[in-house]
Design an enzyme around this catalytic site. Structure first.
Site, PDB file in Angstrom:
ATOM      1  N   HIS A  16       0.841  -1.150  -0.109  1.00  9.84           N
ATOM      2  CA  HIS A  16       0.088  -0.272  -0.228  1.00  9.84           C
ATOM      3  C   HIS A  16       1.050   1.341   0.068  1.00  9.84           C
ATOM      4  CE1 HIS A  16      -3.128  -2.363   2.174  1.00  9.84           C
ATOM      5  NE2 HIS A  16      -3.789  -2.355   1.115  1.00  9.84           N
ATOM      6  N   LYS A  40     -17.244  -5.858   7.377  1.00 16.46           N
ATOM      7  CA  LYS A  40     -15.991  -6.585   7.377  1.00 16.46           C
ATOM      8  C   LYS A  40     -15.559  -6.378   8.938  1.00 16.46           C
ATOM      9  CE  LYS A  40     -13.612  -5.961   2.983  1.00 16.46           C
ATOM     10  NZ  LYS A  40     -12.498  -5.506   2.259  1.00 16.46           N
ATOM     11  N   ARG A  89      -2.440  -6.325  -8.229  1.00 19.06           N
ATOM     12  CA  ARG A  89      -1.429  -7.262  -8.146  1.00 19.06           C
ATOM     13  C   ARG A  89      -1.693  -8.339  -9.044  1.00 19.06           C
ATOM     14  NH1 ARG A  89      -3.388  -7.648  -2.104  1.00 19.06           N
ATOM     15  NH2 ARG A  89      -5.116  -7.102  -3.184  1.00 19.06           N
ATOM     16  N   SER A 127      -2.754  -7.517   3.195  1.00 22.36           N
ATOM     17  CA  SER A 127      -3.244  -7.270   4.468  1.00 22.36           C
ATOM     18  C   SER A 127      -3.448  -8.645   5.270  1.00 22.36           C
ATOM     19  CB  SER A 127      -4.342  -6.249   4.928  1.00 22.36           C
ATOM     20  OG  SER A 127      -4.036  -5.114   4.493  1.00 22.36           O
TER      21      SER A 127
END
Ligand code: ADP
Length: 178
Positions: A16, A40, A89, A127
């Site tokens: 990030h 979440k 990614r 993460s």
């Protein structure tokens, strides 16, 4: 042009940070916007994530860290930002991100999503990967900013994983029909 870099950042990783630093070179201002997403369940509170990001972006005067709730396009409009910055990614990111970019465009036509390809060394990094390693006592020093590594070690010291003992195979019983 002001760019918003929205995300969960639970927690921020070096992947990030790399996107933020590169975005900082492209845009007048980058607002790192931590999303308050009730669906979440992050390990770090919204305030903590904002503090973590603020600490590791101190060297970037044109980066602001904020939090928001609701639609990203509404927040972008409110902050007068014309760009949503996102990182890519792997191929699976692309599918999800493209769908999100198209959706956001239908919500506000003035918004453009700009994707930055991840730097090679961070292409595996997320993460969740970082949390998984820290949870089982591994080192994340090479994956997250120093202050975040400390927070992760502290978190898992206080919240150790509940590991159930491996189940032993019992002697197979003959299968009796009937
Ligand atoms: P979200 O819940 O919105 O996916 P994340 O915090 O996981 O929030 O990610 C925010 C953005 O950062 C996404 O665009 C994601 O693809 C990108 N990102 C995450 N990790 C990396 C990385 N290692 N390299 C480049 N971009 C990344």
């Amino acid at each position: 042009m002001i760019a918003i870099y929205p995300g969960s950042f639970d927690p921020i990783t070096l992947g990030h940070l790399d996107i933020i630093e590169r975005g900082d070179r492209l845009f007048e201002k980058v607002i790192v916007a931590v999303l308050c997403n009730p669906s979440k369940s992050p390990i770090f509170s919204l305030e903590k994530r904002v503090a973590q990001i603020s600490r590791c972006t101190q060297h970037l005067p044109n980066v602001e860290v904020a939090s928001f709730t609701g639609l990203t396009t509404d927040y972008a409009r409110q902050r007068n930002a014309g760009v949503l910055l996102r990182g890519l990614r792997v191929l699976s990111d692309f599918e999800k991100e493209l769908q999100m970019a198209h959706t956001n465009k239908t919500l506000w036509d003035n918004i453009e999503t700009v994707f930055l390809a991840t730097s090679n060394e961070y292409s595996f990094l997320s993460s969740s990967v970082v949390k998984e390693i820290a949870k089982f006592g591994g080192s994340v020093d090479h994956l997250v900013p120093d202050n975040v590594a400390e927070d992760l070690y502290q978190w898992y010291k206080v919240h150790p994983p509940q590991i159930s003992p491996p189940t032993t195979m019992s002697t197979p019983q003959p299968f009796i029909e009937g």
